[in-house]
Design a protein around this motif. Structure first.
Motif, PDB file in Angstrom:
ATOM      1  N   ALA A 466      86.378  70.416  28.865  1.00 16.26           N
ATOM      2  CA  ALA A 466      84.735  69.886  29.023  1.00 16.26           C
ATOM      3  C   ALA A 466      83.946  70.112  27.933  1.00 16.26           C
ATOM      4  O   ALA A 466      82.513  70.078  27.785  1.00 16.26           O
ATOM      5  N   LEU A 467      84.613  70.287  26.596  1.00 16.42           N
ATOM      6  CA  LEU A 467      84.130  70.894  25.461  1.00 16.42           C
ATOM      7  C   LEU A 467      83.000  69.722  25.396  1.00 16.42           C
ATOM      8  O   LEU A 467      84.292  67.821  25.276  1.00 16.42           O
ATOM      9  N   PRO A 468      81.756  69.144  24.742  1.00 18.10           N
ATOM     10  CA  PRO A 468      81.593  68.251  24.055  1.00 18.10           C
ATOM     11  C   PRO A 468      81.210  67.843  23.202  1.00 18.10           C
ATOM     12  O   PRO A 468      81.181  68.283  21.801  1.00 18.10           O
ATOM     13  N   PRO A 469      81.451  66.462  22.643  1.00 16.38           N
ATOM     14  CA  PRO A 469      81.813  65.900  21.158  1.00 16.38           C
ATOM     15  C   PRO A 469      79.983  66.433  20.135  1.00 16.38           C
ATOM     16  O   PRO A 469      79.650  66.181  20.814  1.00 16.38           O
ATOM     17  N   VAL A 470      80.379  65.983  19.406  1.00 14.66           N
ATOM     18  CA  VAL A 470      79.279  66.501  18.451  1.00 14.66           C
ATOM     19  C   VAL A 470      78.305  65.058  18.167  1.00 14.66           C
ATOM     20  O   VAL A 470      78.688  63.758  18.742  1.00 14.66           O
ATOM     21  N   PRO A 471      76.849  65.168  18.916  1.00 14.84           N
ATOM     22  CA  PRO A 471      76.026  63.934  19.573  1.00 14.84           C
ATOM     23  C   PRO A 471      76.101  63.045  17.312  1.00 14.84           C
ATOM     24  O   PRO A 471      76.186  63.868  16.775  1.00 14.84           O
ATOM     25  N   TRP A 472      75.982  61.814  18.552  1.00 13.67           N
ATOM     26  CA  TRP A 472      76.262  60.907  17.445  1.00 13.67           C
ATOM     27  C   TRP A 472      75.041  61.106  16.510  1.00 13.67           C
ATOM     28  O   TRP A 472      74.436  60.977  15.128  1.00 13.67           O
ATOM     29  N   GLN A 473      73.679  61.730  16.773  1.00 12.27           N
ATOM     30  CA  GLN A 473      72.173  62.154  15.885  1.00 12.27           C
ATOM     31  C   GLN A 473      72.634  63.110  15.175  1.00 12.27           C
ATOM     32  O   GLN A 473      71.259  62.880  14.095  1.00 12.27           O
ATOM     33  N   VAL A 474      73.274  64.091  15.431  1.00  8.69           N
ATOM     34  CA  VAL A 474      73.515  65.264  14.380  1.00  8.69           C
ATOM     35  C   VAL A 474      73.909  64.496  13.090  1.00  8.69           C
ATOM     36  O   VAL A 474      73.612  64.677  12.019  1.00  8.69           O
ATOM     37  N   VAL A 475      74.832  63.598  13.147  1.00  8.40           N
ATOM     38  CA  VAL A 475      75.588  63.021  12.063  1.00  8.40           C
ATOM     39  C   VAL A 475      75.163  61.809  11.289  1.00  8.40           C
ATOM     40  O   VAL A 475      74.571  62.341  10.042  1.00  8.40           O
ATOM     41  N   ALA A 476      73.814  61.407  11.799  1.00 11.10           N
ATOM     42  CA  ALA A 476      73.491  60.658  11.517  1.00 11.10           C
ATOM     43  C   ALA A 476      71.696  61.465  11.082  1.00 11.10           C
ATOM     44  O   ALA A 476      70.952  60.728   9.689  1.00 11.10           O
ATOM     45  N   PHE A 477      71.075  62.058  11.588  1.00 15.32           N
ATOM     46  CA  PHE A 477      69.910  63.121  11.474  1.00 15.32           C
ATOM     47  C   PHE A 477      70.407  64.078  10.596  1.00 15.32           C
ATOM     48  O   PHE A 477      69.074  64.304  10.328  1.00 15.32           O
ATOM     49  N   GLY A 478      71.003  65.040  10.600  1.00 14.64           N
ATOM     50  CA  GLY A 478      71.294  66.285  10.331  1.00 14.64           C
ATOM     51  C   GLY A 478      69.947  67.103  11.342  1.00 14.64           C
ATOM     52  O   GLY A 478      69.684  67.169  12.426  1.00 14.64           O
ATOM     53  N   ARG A 479      69.168  68.287   9.466  1.00 13.96           N
ATOM     54  CA  ARG A 479      68.586  68.637  10.282  1.00 13.96           C
ATOM     55  C   ARG A 479      67.260  67.729  10.330  1.00 13.96           C
ATOM     56  O   ARG A 479      66.523  68.661  10.740  1.00 13.96           O
ATOM     57  N   GLN A 480      67.363  66.895  11.266  1.00 15.96           N
ATOM     58  CA  GLN A 480      65.807  66.028  11.187  1.00 15.96           C
ATOM     59  C   GLN A 480      66.336  65.368  12.479  1.00 15.96           C
ATOM     60  O   GLN A 480      65.536  64.974  12.909  1.00 15.96           O
ATOM     61  N   THR A 481      67.307  66.100  12.995  1.00 13.75           N
ATOM     62  CA  THR A 481      67.459  65.990  14.603  1.00 13.75           C
ATOM     63  C   THR A 481      66.277  65.479  15.527  1.00 13.75           C
ATOM     64  O   THR A 481      65.524  64.734  16.008  1.00 13.75           O
ATOM     65  N   THR A 482      66.096  66.858  15.608  1.00 13.61           N
ATOM     66  CA  THR A 482      64.554  66.758  16.580  1.00 13.61           C
ATOM     67  C   THR A 482      63.821  66.298  15.953  1.00 13.61           C
ATOM     68  O   THR A 482      62.518  65.861  17.116  1.00 13.61           O
TER      69      THR A 482
END
Length: 857
Positions: A466-482
């Protein structure tokens, strides 16, 4: 102590000797705190300095980490075999600490000589990897052997009974507590304010102080020689091999998790040197807390083996917790770095996020070691050998875990797949310890325990699935994701083309390579972006295309006849592809640290980069438009330091200087390497960001470059009148730009593709009617080294010894002061008559276009 001396000395009172030894245990605990602090300072400094020599690739880091941990494990095994238990443990410990300090100085002073020897024999492929290992072994094995021997040496101060084992757990925890302080001291003060040499001297002083205090403590004495003989002959506990295997699996999961989670958290928090220090500190804090708790549990538990097994099953659940938090929770916490009033505010938030996710499993890994000691201990056993074997098993497991996960697991199955394996390793460790108890030797079957293990195994499997993959938004935007998610349409999460809305940012590709996680996205207006290290590194936006074409066109246009080119960092390939259009260029070498970038990412930008790397999948080197294009997968600095080839043009477009390790591509020594690899008349051009920066960071980058290229030029890349980023340009000889010759070259039929390429990004008539492309390109001039001496005065020069830039840039990553930076530069503007020559009409046009300070307001 010799046998003769023992025979002549009066027999000590056992009660007095035991009481004195017990009273000194708290002082010894403090010594281990100081020793751990020194060891961590060394580790940070040595890995930083050695990466400058053998490169910063995953292979190089794996070699360094493997050598470091291998030395520690070997030292823990060798000391009990080579040093008699009759020797005073504190004197042995003091000698080890003094030797570690001496080796620390030797590594610092001897590394330049080792580097020169390495450069004589280095090459490519397997022999080069072997040579990197030899260099790491020469530098790291002697001191790490000594470090690994310290705990087994002091272990002989205590007995292998429950109380003694508990104290060994406290020593281990104290060592980790000191390591936490050393990690933060080195990362946030010694290396930020001083340099590697100062940090080394502090660590040496700590070693010397520990040795002197250890010698001042009461000596350890034995009641009689028979006691020593009993300890030497005592056998191991029953079933001890399963304990060694379990603690080895625990070590493998610990270092594997550190590899995977450091990678994910550095994306999320920003990959600064401070982030890596915080993550490591949190791991060490958890290990220290856990080891102290495990020491207490080992003393009180009725069965240390059962306690160890339960700890491993709890660890499987804790790993799943951390994985869920890192990928499914932390990315959506309402943390917006651009609103932070200071870097220290963000450090607090980063520490809190790391603690929330990583502390639970780290505590359980820490508890595993003292519990394993208690489970493996038997009455009368040599405590030094006990500690050496358990520590070696744990270290060997950690070594294998670090190498397997960094070099194989993450690139093959991604971080989510790696986390599933981590859960499996923890579950396997629990099974190894507890499975023999289901039917003990000569005992009856325990169905309750068997059912419990079956249920726990099923639960671990379900959690791993059930472990989730890393969201692509984190890979793309990193610390600016939020920040990005809060400002974008809800459809930003869409990854399926058929579900894409007209306002969605669409993710085209996500990949987790051996060195960098990358992504490619498309914006609602069709602009494509390449993301690396959690931010946009290249895109088809007008401002980025102009910068990339400037890097690719300025150097060959200002060169009489450029034939060979080195491009450090491929990115979207636009800079490298720009050289394809120049008729004189015959060879293009592209050096990139991550294979996914040239093979997968850059071909997605084929229209913009003139398909410069499209042939790499079939052949390397390959031909593009009559040019030989070769791609080298290596750290750019290491390639330059080891190649004997020289070039007419070297361009460097690395990741932002605030990313840990990238400051090595902006040091005086690196620029000297570039200069030394230029053919006569050659030039170096370098991208520098002025956004996400402050004045001190910009001054450091520019002043460091101009120290090597004292006639260097700064060219600005404007966005609506604001300098967004810039290009530094340097030659060994003074630069003279003849505007008439430049435009004549562009007007030649064989340069028509170059001319069109410049027009496509806004140079020439697209901006002002009748404006020539050459004059417009040169109008991006912003300053020159001799004119900026006053502005650069007091700037911190970035060198291999201090790597000052990564500490400056890491503090200013949330700043947007490009206007202030440009404002400081323009105060020292004057037209460089000796640099720009040509017809009066073109010179006047140049002044009117850009060189008047009023154009910058």
């Amino acid at each position: 102590m010799s046998l003769t001396a023992t025979a002549l000395s009066p027999a000590p009172d056992p009660a007095v000797a035991g009481s004195s030894s017990r009273r000194s245990l708290p002082a010894m605990l403090l010594l281990f705190v100081a020793s751990g602090c020194a060891a961590m300072i060394y580790e940070v400094v040595w890995l930083q300095l050695l990466q400058l020599v053998i490169g910063s690739t995953a292979v190089s880091l794996g070699v360094l980490l493997g050598t470091f941990m291998g030395g520690m494990g070997a030292g823990s095994l060798l000391l009990p075999r080579l040093v008699s238990p009759r020797r005073d443990p504190l004197k042995v410990y003091a000698a080890l600490e003094l030797a570690i300090g001496a080796m620390g100085l030797l590594v610092l002073l001897g590394l330049p000589h080792v580097e020169r020897l390495y450069l004589l024999y280095t090459g490519y492929g397997a022999p080069d990897v072997l040579l990197r290992g030899v260099v790491a072994g020469i530098c790291l094995l002697p001191p790490t052997l000594l470090m690994g021997a310290t705990l087994p040496a002091v272990a002989r101060r205590v007995k292998s009974d429950p109380e003694g084992v508990a104290w060994l757990g406290f020593f281990y925890g104290g060592n980790l507590a000191g390591a936490v302080f050393g990690c933060l001291l080195a990362g946030f003060y010694l290396l930020r304010v001083h340099d590697a040499a100062t940090a080394t001297y502090v660590a040496v002083a700590l070693n010397a102080a520990v040795a002197l205090i250890a010698l001042a403590l009461p000596s350890s004495t034995r009641a009689n020689e028979a006691e020593v003989e009993v300890e030497e002959e005592a056998g191991p506990a029953v079933g001890v091999r399963s304990v060694y295997l379990a603690i080895g699996l625990s070590g493998a999961s610990a270092l594997g998790a550190e590899v995977a989670w450091t990678r994910l958290l550095s994306l999320m928090l920003g990959a600064t040197v401070y982030t890596f220090s915080l993550i490591l500190a949190v791991f060490l804090i958890g290990l220290g807390i856990g080891s102290a708790a495990g020491a207490v549990a080992a003393r009180r538990a009725s069965s240390a083996r059962v306690a160890l097994g339960v700890c491993q099953w709890m660890l499987a659940a804790a790993i799943a917790w951390a994985a869920f938090m890192i990928s499914g929770s932390l990315p959506y916490w309402p943390v917006m770095p651009e609103l932070a009033p200071s870097p220290w505010y963000m450090f607090q938030l980063d520490m809190a996020r790391c603690l929330w996710a990583v502390l639970p499993p780290a505590c359980l890994w820490g508890a595993s070691f003292p519990l394993a000691l208690a489970a493996a201990a038997s009455p009368g056993q040599d405590a030094g050998r006990l500690v050496g074997r358990v520590y070696a098993a744990n270290t060997v497991g950690a070594l294998l875990g670090a190498l397997a996960f960094s070099l194989l697991m993450v690139p093959a199955v991604g971080t989510a797949g790696a986390e599933r394996v981590l859960v499996g390793l923890a579950a396997a460790s629990g099974l190894v310890v507890l499975a023999p108890l289901v039917r003990p030797t000569g005992g009856a079957l325990r169905p309750g325990l068997a059912a419990g293990l079956a249920l726990a195994t099923a639960g671990a499997g379900l959690a791993a699935w059930a472990l989730p993959p890393v969201p692509w938004q984190v890979v793309a935007f990193g610390r600016q994701t939020t920040s990005v998610l809060s400002q974008a349409a809800p459809g930003i999460v869409s990854e399926v083309p058929e579900e894409r809305g007209e306002h969605d940012i669409f993710c085209t590709y996500v990949g987790e390579g051996a060195n960098v996680s990358v992504a490619v996205t498309t914006s609602p207006d069709g602009e494509r972006s390449f993301h690396g290290a959690g931010k946009v590194q290249a895109s088809t936006r007008a401002v980025d295309m102009r910068l990339q074409r400037m890097l690719g066109h300025l150097p060959p246009l200002l060169h009489k006849k450029p034939e060979s080119v080195l491009v450090v960092a491929c990115g979207a390939g636009v800079t490298a592809g720009s050289f394809v259009l120049h008729p004189d260029v015959k060879r293009i070498v592209i050096c990139d640290i991550e294979p996914l970038v040239p093979t997968v990412v850059a071909p997605m930008f084929g229209a913009e980069n003139y398909h410069v790397v499209d042939g790499i999948a079939r052949q390397n080197p390959h031909m593009v438009n009559g040019k030989e294009v070769e791609v080298v997968y290596d750290d750019g600095r290491h390639f330059l330091n080891t190649t004997r080839e020289k070039f007419d043009v070297i361009t460097s477009d690395p990741i932002d200087p605030w990313v840990k390790g990238c400051a090595a591509l902006n040091t005086v020594e690196y620029y000297q390497m570039c200069r030394d690899h230029l053919n006569p008349g050659g030039s170096v051009s370098l991208w520098i960001p002025l956004y996400e920066s402050d004045v001190e960071t910009a001054r450091s980058v520019i002043a460091t470059f101009f120290q090597v290229f004292p006639n260097g030029i700064l060219w600005s890349n404007d966005r609506e009148g604001i300098t967004y980023d810039a290009v530094l340009y340097g030659q060994v000889e003074p630069t003279v730009v003849d505007l008439d010759e430049l435009q004549a070259k562009l007007d030649r039929p064989d340069h028509a593709p170059v001319k069109l390429s410049l027009r496509e990004v806004g140079f020439g008539q697209g901006r002002v009617d009748g404006l020539e492309e050459g004059v417009d390109l040169i109008s991006r001039y912003a300053g020159q080294a001799p004119m900026l001496k006053e502005w650069m005065e007091g700037a911190q020069i970035n060198t291999d010894r201090n790597l000052r830039l990564q500490y400056l840039a890491g503090m200013s990553v949330n700043s947007m002061l490009d206007q202030r930076i440009l404002g400081g530069i323009r105060k020292y503007y004057r037209f460089p008559d000796q640099t720009f020559v040509g017809s009066p009409e073109r010179i006047e046009t140049l002044k009117q276009l850009r060189l008047s300070p009023t154009r910058w307001e």
